[in-house]
Design a protein around this motif. Structure first.
Motif, PDB file in Angstrom:
ATOM      1  N   LEU A  50       0.830  -1.212   0.000  1.00 19.21           N
ATOM      2  CA  LEU A  50       0.000   0.000   0.000  1.00 19.21           C
ATOM      3  C   LEU A  50       0.859   1.255   0.000  1.00 19.21           C
ATOM      4  CD1 LEU A  50      -2.813  -1.021   2.536  1.00 19.21           C
ATOM      5  CD2 LEU A  50      -2.978  -0.896   0.050  1.00 19.21           C
ATOM      6  N   SER A  51       1.902   1.288   0.814  1.00 18.56           N
ATOM      7  CA  SER A  51       2.786   2.461   0.876  1.00 18.56           C
ATOM      8  C   SER A  51       3.444   2.721  -0.469  1.00 18.56           C
ATOM      9  CB  SER A  51       3.850   2.261   1.950  1.00 18.56           C
ATOM     10  OG  SER A  51       3.268   2.133   3.228  1.00 18.56           O
ATOM     11  N   ALA A  52       3.972   1.617  -1.065  1.00 20.78           N
ATOM     12  CA  ALA A  52       4.643   1.774  -2.361  1.00 20.78           C
ATOM     13  C   ALA A  52       3.657   2.212  -3.435  1.00 20.78           C
ATOM     14  CB  ALA A  52       5.313   0.464  -2.747  1.00 20.78           C
ATOM     15  N   ALA A  53       2.414   1.678  -3.392  1.00 21.08           N
ATOM     16  CA  ALA A  53       1.411   2.063  -4.390  1.00 21.08           C
ATOM     17  C   ALA A  53       1.075   3.548  -4.288  1.00 21.08           C
ATOM     18  CB  ALA A  53       0.160   1.212  -4.208  1.00 21.08           C
ATOM     19  N   LEU A  54       0.933   4.064  -3.075  1.00 23.94           N
ATOM     20  CA  LEU A  54       0.579   5.473  -2.896  1.00 23.94           C
ATOM     21  C   LEU A  54       1.733   6.402  -3.230  1.00 23.94           C
ATOM     22  CD1 LEU A  54      -1.518   5.208   0.381  1.00 23.94           C
ATOM     23  CD2 LEU A  54      -2.368   5.867  -1.874  1.00 23.94           C
ATOM     24  N   TYR A  55       2.950   5.949  -2.990  1.00 22.69           N
ATOM     25  CA  TYR A  55       4.101   6.815  -3.238  1.00 22.69           C
ATOM     26  C   TYR A  55       4.660   6.684  -4.658  1.00 22.69           C
ATOM     27  CZ  TYR A  55       4.665   8.349   1.619  1.00 22.69           C
ATOM     28  OH  TYR A  55       4.492   8.931   2.852  1.00 22.69           O
ATOM     29  N   PHE A  56       4.626   5.455  -5.228  1.00 21.97           N
ATOM     30  CA  PHE A  56       5.281   5.213  -6.527  1.00 21.97           C
ATOM     31  C   PHE A  56       4.338   4.587  -7.548  1.00 21.97           C
ATOM     32  CE2 PHE A  56       8.598   4.991  -3.236  1.00 21.97           C
ATOM     33  CZ  PHE A  56       9.439   6.006  -3.662  1.00 21.97           C
ATOM     34  N   ARG A  93       4.234   0.930 -10.571  1.00 21.40           N
ATOM     35  CA  ARG A  93       5.588   0.346 -10.591  1.00 21.40           C
ATOM     36  C   ARG A  93       6.071   0.029  -9.191  1.00 21.40           C
ATOM     37  NH1 ARG A  93       8.517   5.034 -13.693  1.00 21.40           N
ATOM     38  NH2 ARG A  93       7.149   6.124 -12.218  1.00 21.40           N
ATOM     39  N   GLY A  94       5.891   0.975  -8.256  1.00 23.28           N
ATOM     40  CA  GLY A  94       6.323   0.717  -6.884  1.00 23.28           C
ATOM     41  C   GLY A  94       5.553  -0.423  -6.251  1.00 23.28           C
ATOM     42  N   ALA A  95       4.231  -0.513  -6.545  1.00 24.10           N
ATOM     43  CA  ALA A  95       3.424  -1.591  -5.967  1.00 24.10           C
ATOM     44  C   ALA A  95       3.881  -2.948  -6.482  1.00 24.10           C
ATOM     45  CB  ALA A  95       1.957  -1.355  -6.292  1.00 24.10           C
ATOM     46  N   LEU A  96       4.200  -3.065  -7.806  1.00 24.26           N
ATOM     47  CA  LEU A  96       4.650  -4.348  -8.371  1.00 24.26           C
ATOM     48  C   LEU A  96       6.005  -4.765  -7.797  1.00 24.26           C
ATOM     49  CD1 LEU A  96       3.560  -3.924 -12.110  1.00 24.26           C
ATOM     50  CD2 LEU A  96       2.505  -5.336 -10.336  1.00 24.26           C
ATOM     51  N   LEU A  97       6.927  -3.807  -7.661  1.00 23.47           N
ATOM     52  CA  LEU A  97       8.240  -4.146  -7.100  1.00 23.47           C
ATOM     53  C   LEU A  97       8.107  -4.625  -5.656  1.00 23.47           C
ATOM     54  CD1 LEU A  97      10.479  -1.267  -8.535  1.00 23.47           C
ATOM     55  CD2 LEU A  97      10.551  -3.694  -9.140  1.00 23.47           C
ATOM     56  N   ALA A 143      -1.854  -9.709  -6.804  1.00 31.52           N
ATOM     57  CA  ALA A 143      -3.148  -9.103  -7.113  1.00 31.52           C
ATOM     58  C   ALA A 143      -3.360  -7.810  -6.334  1.00 31.52           C
ATOM     59  CB  ALA A 143      -4.267 -10.097  -6.806  1.00 31.52           C
ATOM     60  N   VAL A 144      -2.971  -7.834  -5.054  1.00 28.08           N
ATOM     61  CA  VAL A 144      -3.080  -6.618  -4.245  1.00 28.08           C
ATOM     62  C   VAL A 144      -2.219  -5.508  -4.830  1.00 28.08           C
ATOM     63  CG1 VAL A 144      -2.555  -5.617  -1.995  1.00 28.08           C
ATOM     64  CG2 VAL A 144      -3.733  -7.807  -2.135  1.00 28.08           C
ATOM     65  N   GLY A 145      -1.001  -5.842  -5.259  1.00 23.48           N
ATOM     66  CA  GLY A 145      -0.104  -4.840  -5.829  1.00 23.48           C
ATOM     67  C   GLY A 145      -0.659  -4.229  -7.100  1.00 23.48           C
ATOM     68  N   VAL A 146      -1.212  -5.125  -7.993  1.00 24.31           N
ATOM     69  CA  VAL A 146      -1.770  -4.615  -9.245  1.00 24.31           C
ATOM     70  C   VAL A 146      -2.996  -3.743  -8.972  1.00 24.31           C
ATOM     71  CG1 VAL A 146      -2.892  -5.285 -11.407  1.00 24.31           C
ATOM     72  CG2 VAL A 146      -0.874  -6.528 -10.619  1.00 24.31           C
ATOM     73  N   PHE A 147      -3.876  -4.213  -8.102  1.00 28.35           N
ATOM     74  CA  PHE A 147      -5.113  -3.488  -7.826  1.00 28.35           C
ATOM     75  C   PHE A 147      -4.846  -2.108  -7.228  1.00 28.35           C
ATOM     76  CE2 PHE A 147      -8.572  -2.452  -4.848  1.00 28.35           C
ATOM     77  CZ  PHE A 147      -9.624  -2.348  -5.749  1.00 28.35           C
ATOM     78  N   PHE A 148      -4.097  -2.109  -6.103  1.00 26.18           N
ATOM     79  CA  PHE A 148      -3.840  -0.825  -5.438  1.00 26.18           C
ATOM     80  C   PHE A 148      -2.888   0.058  -6.232  1.00 26.18           C
ATOM     81  CE2 PHE A 148      -5.443  -3.184  -1.733  1.00 26.18           C
ATOM     82  CZ  PHE A 148      -6.337  -2.252  -1.240  1.00 26.18           C
ATOM     83  N   GLY A 149      -1.976  -0.574  -7.002  1.00 24.37           N
ATOM     84  CA  GLY A 149      -1.085   0.221  -7.853  1.00 24.37           C
ATOM     85  C   GLY A 149      -1.853   0.963  -8.926  1.00 24.37           C
ATOM     86  N   TYR A 150      -2.841   0.259  -9.549  1.00 22.41           N
ATOM     87  CA  TYR A 150      -3.650   0.904 -10.588  1.00 22.41           C
ATOM     88  C   TYR A 150      -4.498   2.036  -9.986  1.00 22.41           C
ATOM     89  CZ  TYR A 150      -7.199   1.616 -14.140  1.00 22.41           C
ATOM     90  OH  TYR A 150      -8.040   2.190 -15.056  1.00 22.41           O
ATOM     91  N   ILE A 151      -5.160   1.738  -8.849  1.00 14.82           N
ATOM     92  CA  ILE A 151      -5.982   2.773  -8.197  1.00 14.82           C
ATOM     93  C   ILE A 151      -5.121   3.972  -7.797  1.00 14.82           C
ATOM     94  CG2 ILE A 151      -7.348   3.297  -6.148  1.00 14.82           C
ATOM     95  CD1 ILE A 151      -8.496   0.501  -6.282  1.00 14.82           C
ATOM     96  N   GLN A 169      -2.315   4.880  -9.146  1.00 11.23           N
ATOM     97  CA  GLN A 169      -1.878   5.599 -10.341  1.00 11.23           C
ATOM     98  C   GLN A 169      -2.948   6.575 -10.823  1.00 11.23           C
ATOM     99  OE1 GLN A 169      -1.140   3.135 -13.839  1.00 11.23           O
ATOM    100  NE2 GLN A 169       0.757   4.272 -14.193  1.00 11.23           N
ATOM    101  N   GLN A 170      -4.208   6.121 -10.827  1.00  7.69           N
ATOM    102  CA  GLN A 170      -5.299   6.993 -11.237  1.00  7.69           C
ATOM    103  C   GLN A 170      -5.498   8.143 -10.245  1.00  7.69           C
ATOM    104  OE1 GLN A 170      -6.769   6.627 -14.228  1.00  7.69           O
ATOM    105  NE2 GLN A 170      -5.264   4.973 -14.475  1.00  7.69           N
ATOM    106  N   MET A 171      -5.418   7.798  -8.956  1.00 10.83           N
ATOM    107  CA  MET A 171      -5.595   8.827  -7.933  1.00 10.83           C
ATOM    108  C   MET A 171      -4.498   9.881  -8.005  1.00 10.83           C
ATOM    109  SD  MET A 171      -5.920   8.356  -3.816  1.00 10.83           S
ATOM    110  CE  MET A 171      -4.194   7.916  -3.654  1.00 10.83           C
ATOM    111  N   ILE A 172      -3.252   9.413  -8.187  1.00 12.29           N
ATOM    112  CA  ILE A 172      -2.135  10.366  -8.278  1.00 12.29           C
ATOM    113  C   ILE A 172      -2.303  11.263  -9.496  1.00 12.29           C
ATOM    114  CG2 ILE A 172       0.346  10.534  -8.721  1.00 12.29           C
ATOM    115  CD1 ILE A 172       0.694   8.055  -6.939  1.00 12.29           C
ATOM    116  N   ARG A 173      -2.782  10.675 -10.611  1.00 11.85           N
ATOM    117  CA  ARG A 173      -3.009  11.488 -11.799  1.00 11.85           C
ATOM    118  C   ARG A 173      -4.043  12.580 -11.533  1.00 11.85           C
ATOM    119  NH1 ARG A 173      -4.141   7.699 -15.073  1.00 11.85           N
ATOM    120  NH2 ARG A 173      -2.081   7.504 -16.015  1.00 11.85           N
TER     121      ARG A 173
END
Length: 587
Positions: free
Chosen positions: A101-107, A110-114, A146-154, A156-160
């Motif tokens: 979750l932290s990586a998804a919100l910050y990066f 890409r950060g969520a997948l890593l 799955a968690v990384g892809v889901f939260f990473g996509y969300i 990414q959209q939120m950051i945009r």
């Protein structure tokens, strides 16, 4: 460590989710009776870390490399807690979602997948060390992915969206700054222009022109869009007791000739109370509804041009948009109104000075004419009579010396009287005793000369303490007021006695009261005042003008057969002047 003017939204999201994950872990441990394990102390480190980040976020501050450090600490603490609580088979194996979750919100993605890959490796190592089958690490690994892809996509959209919002906020802020800058430039231009001119018409025209410009600067980004030309504006100024149109924009010619008594409706409210008013239309206003140009206006803004007790008029604006006069626009117009009021005041003061200069020139010219008349009617005639009588005495000497001696005595008496008249005129032109001995002595000497020259009895009654306290400039004017009034009474009243009194008004120690009274034939004040412009004398005009020089009030009380009382009230301080001109003072 660096600071921002606005909150770090991502930090607050990460902090909130971290508290939720910690709460979920505690619940999971309590259900499995694992709260008493010494490995739970690791959670205390995570709690302290989250408190520190909450404090920094509250101050809008960040550590150097804040996002990387935050994700790495979440990953390290989660891995340590994962192994201490039994790994994949432990009650809190899902804590690996925290760094994802932290990586998804910050990066974003890409950060969520890593981070998900790091958690998968962690699960694989734990399963291998525990000798578990592939099912034990493949399924959790797929969950982590799955968690990384889901939260990473969300994320990414939120950051945009947040970036777009941030860009829009910056553009809006720059737009507002541009508007404020342009408005301040317009106001500065107004101030510079208004202080550079003393022309009444120029001041009014500039006030309306710059008001229009200042209200239109918010359309700066629409370069191809024409300015809104629906704004109607005008300046109404007092001309006597009524308001007249001093300058206007987009008002028809018929409206420019109208006058307004300001006794009812919006104008009365603004003029009397001095408040600025926004209203919806003037269809029901008893005075402004006569203005054809305002009939289609759904929003009206009227502000008072006032300084202290002086009201010069009003600024009036109208627009078809009912919401046109927003708070920002009204504030700009208020500033322009105050600047215009100061400029109008300066223009009027300048005009008053010019009028006063012209009046003083006329007064000096009249004084010269009066002196010429007095010299012609007095000493000149006497000198001519002396010359004739000297010629007559010379002839009488040839025939009868006795008669000649008698005629010489008469000539000597006439010469002495002529000398006295000349000295009296010189005394009234510049009474040196006023400068050397004071007002009381000057008035006493004036009375003596009246008695000596014209045989007129003048009684002087002066409060000496008051006379000493009056400033020198006012002493001179008081003396000339008394001398002018006494001369008028001597010439026209036919009174045996003339009284000059100077004292303070009862219960008002800051207001001096000068009275010149006689027991003569009196006159009809109203009738004389109406026909005064047809008379050759300027006695009453001189009295009024000299009274104005000391900011005083003149009141003449007379009636046929009842004598005359000239009362002059002279304020000795600013507070007394205000009280004198806004109340009733009686002697």
């Amino acid at each position: 460590m660096y600071k921002s003017d606005s909150p770090f939204v991502a930090d607050w999201f990460v902090i909130s989710l971290r508290w939720l994950v910690l709460l979920g872990v505690i619940v999971s441990l309590s259900i499995s009776d694992g709260l008493k394990s010494w490995g739970n102390s690791v959670l205390g480190l995570l709690v302290l870390w989250n408190i520190l980040l909450t404090w920094l976020a509250g101050l809008n501050r960040r550590l150097p490399n804040h996002r990387i450090i935050s994700v790495m600490i979440d990953l390290t603490v989660s891995a340590l807690f994962f192994f201490l609580q039994g790994g994949i088979s432990g009650p809190a194996a899902w804590i690996g979602v925290l760094p994802i979750l932290s990586a998804a919100l910050y990066f974003d993605l890409r950060g969520a997948l890593l981070t998900s890959l790091a958690i998968i490796i962690l699960h694989t190592i734990d399963a291998f060390l525990a000798g578990l089958g592939w099912f034990w690490y493949v399924f959790p690994s797929l969950e982590a992915l799955a968690v990384g892809v889901f939260f990473g996509y969300i994320s990414q959209q939120m950051i945009r969206q947040l970036r777009l919002m941030r860009i829009k906020q910056i553009e809006d802020r720059e737009r507002q700054q541009h508007i404020q800058t342009d408005r301040m430039q317009a106001i500065y231009k107004l101030s510079s222009t208004l202080t550079a001119t003393l022309s009444y018409k120029r001041v009014l025209d500039m006030a309306l022109e710059i008001s229009t410009s200042a209200l239109h600067v918010d359309n700066f980004e629409q370069d191809t869009t024409p300015k809104d030309d629906r704004l109607i504006s005008c300046v109404l100024l007092f001309d006597g007791q009524e308001l007249v149109v001093g300058s206007a924009r987009r008002l028809p010619q018929a409206d420019l000739r109208m006058t307004f008594p300001a006794k009812n409706g919006l104008l009365h409210r603004v003029v009397e109370d001095g408040e600025n008013v926004v209203t919806s239309g003037v269809q029901n206003d008893p005075e402004l509804k006569r203005l054809i140009g305002l009939n289609n206006c759904e929003s009206i803004y009227c502000l008072s041009l006032r300084t202290g007790f002086n009201v010069y008029g009003v600024l009036l604006f109208g627009h078809p948009d009912p919401n046109y006069f927003s708070t920002d626009r009204c504030e700009v117009l208020d500033i322009i109104g105050r600047q215009a009021t100061i400029a109008i005041q300066n223009a009027r003061l300048y005009q008053d000075l010019a009028d006063e200069k012209e009046r003083m020139a006329e007064a000096q010219e009249e004084a010269r004419k009066k002196l010429a008349r007095d010299l012609h009617d007095g000493p000149t005639q006497s000198v001519a009579a002396i010359a004739m009588r000297v010629n007559l005495a010379r002839r009488m000497l040839e025939r009868n010396q006795g008669d000649a001696v008698e005629e010489l005595v008469k000539i000597e008496d006439l010469a002495r009287r002529t000398t006295k008249e000349i000295r009296h005129m010189l005394f009234t032109l510049r009474p040196l005793v006023l400068e050397s001995q004071g007002l009381n002595a000057a008035l006493e000497q004036m009375a003596e000369k009246m008695k000596e020259t014209f045989g007129q009895q003048v009684v002087v009654q002066v409060d000496e303490k008051l006379a000493d306290d009056i400033e020198m400039g006012k002493k001179g004017i008081i003396f000339y007021l008394a001398e002018e009034a006494v001369n008028n009474a001597r010439k026209h009243a036919q009174s045996p006695n003339i009284y000059v009194r100077l004292r303070t008004v009862k219960n008002e120690s800051e207001i001096a009261w000068l009275q010149i009274a006689d027991e003569g034939q009196g006159f009809d004040v109203e009738a004389i005042t109406k026909s005064y412009d047809k008379r050759g004398s300027l006695g009453m005009v001189n009295l009024r003008e000299r009274t104005e020089l000391v900011n005083g009030l003149l009141h003449i009380d007379s009636a046929p057969g009842k004598g005359t009382r000239v009362n002059v009230y002279i304020p000795l301080s600013e507070e007394a002047a205000d009280k004198l001109h806004h109340g009733r003072i009686q002697g």
